[in-house]
Design a protein around this motif. Structure first.
Motif, mmCIF file in Angstrom:
data_model
loop_
_atom_site.group_PDB
_atom_site.id
_atom_site.type_symbol
_atom_site.label_atom_id
_atom_site.label_comp_id
_atom_site.label_asym_id
_atom_site.label_seq_id
_atom_site.Cartn_x
_atom_site.Cartn_y
_atom_site.Cartn_z
ATOM 1 N N ASP A 111 0.832 -1.208 0.000
ATOM 2 C CA ASP A 111 0.000 0.000 0.000
ATOM 3 C C ASP A 111 0.866 1.257 0.000
ATOM 4 O OD1 ASP A 111 -2.262 -1.534 -0.024
ATOM 5 O OD2 ASP A 111 -2.756 -1.246 2.100
ATOM 6 N N GLU A 112 1.953 1.243 0.769
ATOM 7 C CA GLU A 112 2.826 2.414 0.811
ATOM 8 C C GLU A 112 3.566 2.583 -0.513
ATOM 9 O OE1 GLU A 112 5.351 2.576 4.230
ATOM 10 O OE2 GLU A 112 3.681 2.352 5.640
ATOM 11 N N HIS B 107 2.335 1.829 -3.338
ATOM 12 C CA HIS B 107 1.286 2.415 -4.183
ATOM 13 C C HIS B 107 1.205 3.921 -3.955
ATOM 14 C CE1 HIS B 107 -2.789 3.349 -5.625
ATOM 15 N NE2 HIS B 107 -2.705 2.256 -6.363
ATOM 16 N N ASP B 108 1.324 4.346 -2.696
ATOM 17 C CA ASP B 108 1.275 5.776 -2.372
ATOM 18 C C ASP B 108 2.424 6.545 -3.023
ATOM 19 O OD1 ASP B 108 -0.967 5.334 -0.834
ATOM 20 O OD2 ASP B 108 0.130 5.242 1.069
ATOM 21 N N ASN C 150 2.788 1.256 -8.495
ATOM 22 C CA ASN C 150 1.599 0.414 -8.497
ATOM 23 C C ASN C 150 1.835 -0.953 -9.128
ATOM 24 O OD1 ASN C 150 0.275 2.747 -7.533
ATOM 25 N ND2 ASN C 150 -0.093 3.440 -9.629
#
Length: 238
Positions: A108-109, A111-112, A116
């Motif tokens: 998730d991080e 992705h931030d 991706n």
């Protein structure tokens, strides 16, 4: 095989430093739609990854976060490198989002930070060591031929960096003295200058001088950086 890729690989093999390899790799993967990359070894669990990193083309902030927090040991993409010899998409690295919150946090991080999707190439080394080349970008449009070409590029880039690292290690091993190596080993174990002075019989001033000499010879910025480089180049062993 793509003639342009073969030319790039030949160019890669002529590079004499990491900056040259960074440029060749960046230019080449850009033609395949990839933006960033990292080339590294993979350490055993609990071991700091930073001495194993050969070349980073990641965002600086993400690189610092990933390495400082030991994400390599939580990252499902890195973990999957030990389970396969073939390149794979990041999305194919198995993990349980519900049952593995640490792996979920890493993904998730990433992705931030705009990471991706990507392609990961495991690199199996001599002595059972494991390496990796990980590329950031879309993979859904890649043909099998393009995946093969990227696989070849990754293996050559990793190999060239390891070769240059070995050459630099030999030069640096000759560059620092046995006493400097001894002092750095004690620094790496958490000893202060006063502690090392008591252990070695040197003065604290002389201990600091040895650290400064090693820092100058290795071209590092501070004492911690000097220790990391000394470990990475196998000048000291913990």
């Amino acid at each position: 095989m793509n003639a342009d890729l073969m030319n790039k690989i030949e160019l890669l093999q002529r590079q004499e430093d990491a900056d040259g390899i960074h440029k060749v790799v960046s230019d080449t993967i850009g033609h395949y739609g990839f933006e960033r990359f990292i080339i590294s070894g993979l350490p055993d669990r609990g071991v700091d990854v930073r001495p194993f990193v050969l070349l980073s083309g990641w965002d600086d902030e993400w690189y610092k976060r990933y390495t400082n927090l030991g994400y390599v040991h939580l990252d499902p993409v890195a973990r999957n490198c030990f389970a396969t010899t073939l390149p794979f998409d990041w999305s194919d690295a198995p993990y349980d989002r519900a049952g593995d919150p640490q792996a979920r946090r890493v993904m998730d991080e990433a992705h931030d930070f705009g990471m991706n999707e990507g392609l990961c190439v495991p690199v199996h080394l001599e002595g059972g060591m494991q390496g990796v080349v990980s590329l950031v970008g879309r993979t859904d449009w890649l043909s099998e031929q393009q995946r093969l070409e990227l696989h070849m590029l990754a293996l050559y880039a990793h190999g060239r960096l390891r070769f240059l690292n070995t050459v630099q290690t030999d030069r640096r091993r000759r560059a620092i003295s046995p006493r400097e190596a001894e002092v750095l080993k004690w620094v790496a174990s958490g000893k202060t200058a006063a502690d090392i002075a008591e252990i070695t019989g040197l003065s604290a001033r002389t201990v600091n001088q040895h650290c400064e000499n090693a820092q100058r010879r290795l071209g590092t910025n501070n004492r911690l950086h000097t220790v990391v480089e000394a470990i990475r180049h196998k000048l000291i062993a913990l």
